[in-house]
Design an enzyme around this catalytic site. Structure first.
Site, PDB file in Angstrom:
ATOM      1  N   SER A 198       0.799  -1.232   0.000  1.00 15.37           N
ATOM      2  CA  SER A 198       0.000   0.000   0.000  1.00 15.37           C
ATOM      3  C   SER A 198       0.828   1.277   0.000  1.00 15.37           C
ATOM      4  O   SER A 198       0.461   2.255  -0.655  1.00 15.37           O
ATOM      5  CB  SER A 198      -0.969   0.004   1.181  1.00 15.37           C
ATOM      6  OG  SER A 198      -0.275  -0.164   2.404  1.00 15.37           O
ATOM      7  N   ASP A 206      -3.649   6.693  10.583  1.00 13.92           N
ATOM      8  CA  ASP A 206      -3.706   5.256  10.872  1.00 13.92           C
ATOM      9  C   ASP A 206      -2.371   4.700  11.373  1.00 13.92           C
ATOM     10  O   ASP A 206      -2.288   3.534  11.738  1.00 13.92           O
ATOM     11  CB  ASP A 206      -4.188   4.467   9.648  1.00 13.92           C
ATOM     12  CG  ASP A 206      -3.238   4.534   8.448  1.00 13.92           C
ATOM     13  OD1 ASP A 206      -2.101   5.041   8.580  1.00 13.92           O
ATOM     14  OD2 ASP A 206      -3.640   4.065   7.364  1.00 13.92           O
ATOM     15  N   HIS A 261       0.314   4.180   7.170  1.00 13.81           N
ATOM     16  CA  HIS A 261       0.676   4.842   5.917  1.00 13.81           C
ATOM     17  C   HIS A 261       1.252   6.219   6.210  1.00 13.81           C
ATOM     18  O   HIS A 261       0.991   6.807   7.258  1.00 13.81           O
ATOM     19  CB  HIS A 261      -0.553   4.964   5.017  1.00 13.81           C
ATOM     20  CG  HIS A 261      -1.175   3.643   4.704  1.00 13.81           C
ATOM     21  ND1 HIS A 261      -2.388   3.250   5.233  1.00 13.81           N
ATOM     22  CD2 HIS A 261      -0.734   2.623   3.944  1.00 13.81           C
ATOM     23  CE1 HIS A 261      -2.676   2.029   4.799  1.00 13.81           C
ATOM     24  NE2 HIS A 261      -1.686   1.635   4.011  1.00 13.81           N
TER      25      HIS A 261
END
Length: 281
Positions: free
Chosen positions: A24, A239, A242
């Protein structure tokens, strides 16, 4: 079927190609802001999927984010390319080929193991991403790299993957295998194509996977073609997994500096003032 290239003088030696893969954080998760939309004509991105934004699989486009897929965000490759352009001669162009699957283990890029693992994937959101890559992210990266290598010369490989499984030596062994698989398929000289491996969000910034960084750094100390890319100063988003938009911009600059220092130290020496400027940002 794509004809296999070799690194030869039939290609444009001033078109530098970089392969980017991972999960990601390589795809990019930050919102794209107005400052991110101004891109040099010398910075290109190979479309590794089709998309409603006009990208066509296997063709070059101006490197306007998102680079990885239409549903991705700002990532490290964006400011890697921009920073690198500011460090290299003005006749050099930069091209990136990016394939990333959010949340994937490193084995999804191991050509000898990924088919059965991907076939058994049960998460709908991940299957949606895998479908965009023909359910073979390594195969898509390789086929697009072969097309890209018709036009330029592969100069480096960027990896940002580790949050899922970079916690023991098996991860590093798989990373090395993937690098060697690409080397054999694309016929590049390992001494001239460094593998740049980015640290994840650091634990001291609240990074919930920061304990992967020792494995990343140990692998890079072990293999001479591998270089760890520091995530110092690269802050996370809410979060704690990231990076924030500014974190990605800084991380991209770190990737560019690591590449220059690894592959073109004379440029690093000549551009010391620029290096210091980017380090301070």
């Amino acid at each position: 079927m794509v004809n296999e290239p070799s690194q030869s003088h039939s290609q444009d030696q001033n078109f530098w190609i970089f392969l980017c893969f991972g999960q990601s954080n390589m795809a990019g998760q930050a919102p794209i802001e107005p400052q991110d939309l101004t891109v040099s004509d010398r910075f290109l991105s190979m479309a590794t999927t089709d998309g409603g934004d006009g990208r066509v699989l296997g063709t070059w486009r101006k490197a306007i984010p998102p680079l990885c897929r239409p549903d991705a965000g700002l990532g490290p490759a964006d400011y890697f390319g921009r920073t690198l352009l500011d460090m290299v001669p003005e006749d050099v162009r930069i091209g990136v080929v990016s394939v990333a699957v959010e949340g994937c283990p490193i084995t999804f890029f191991d050509k000898d193991r990924n088919a059965s693992l991907i076939a058994s994937e049960e998460q709908d959101w991940m299957n949606d991403i895998l479908d965009q890559y023909g359910r073979d992210p390594y195969g898509r990266l390789l086929s697009m790299a072969k097309i890209a290598a018709r036009d330029g010369v592969i100069k480096g490989i960027l990896l940002h993957q580790g949050e899922t499984d970079a916690y023991d030596s098996e991860w590093g062994k798989t990373v090395l295998k993937i690098y060697l698989d690409l080397q054999r398929a694309l016929h590049f000289d390992a001494g001239e194509v460094p593998l740049l491996v980015g640290e994840v969000v650091r634990g001291e910034y609240g990074g919930i996977c920061g304990h992967a960084n020792p494995t990343i750094n140990e692998m890079c100390r072990k293999y001479p073609m591998a270089f760890a890319v520091s995530s110092e100063g690269c802050m996370p988003c809410e979060d704690d997994l990231h990076f924030s938009g500014e974190g990605y911009r800084r991380l991209g600059r770190h990737y560019a500096l690591s590449y220059i220092q690894a592959a073109h130290p004379q440029l690093a020496d000549d551009g010391r003032e620029k290096l210091e400027k980017y380090i301070s940002q």
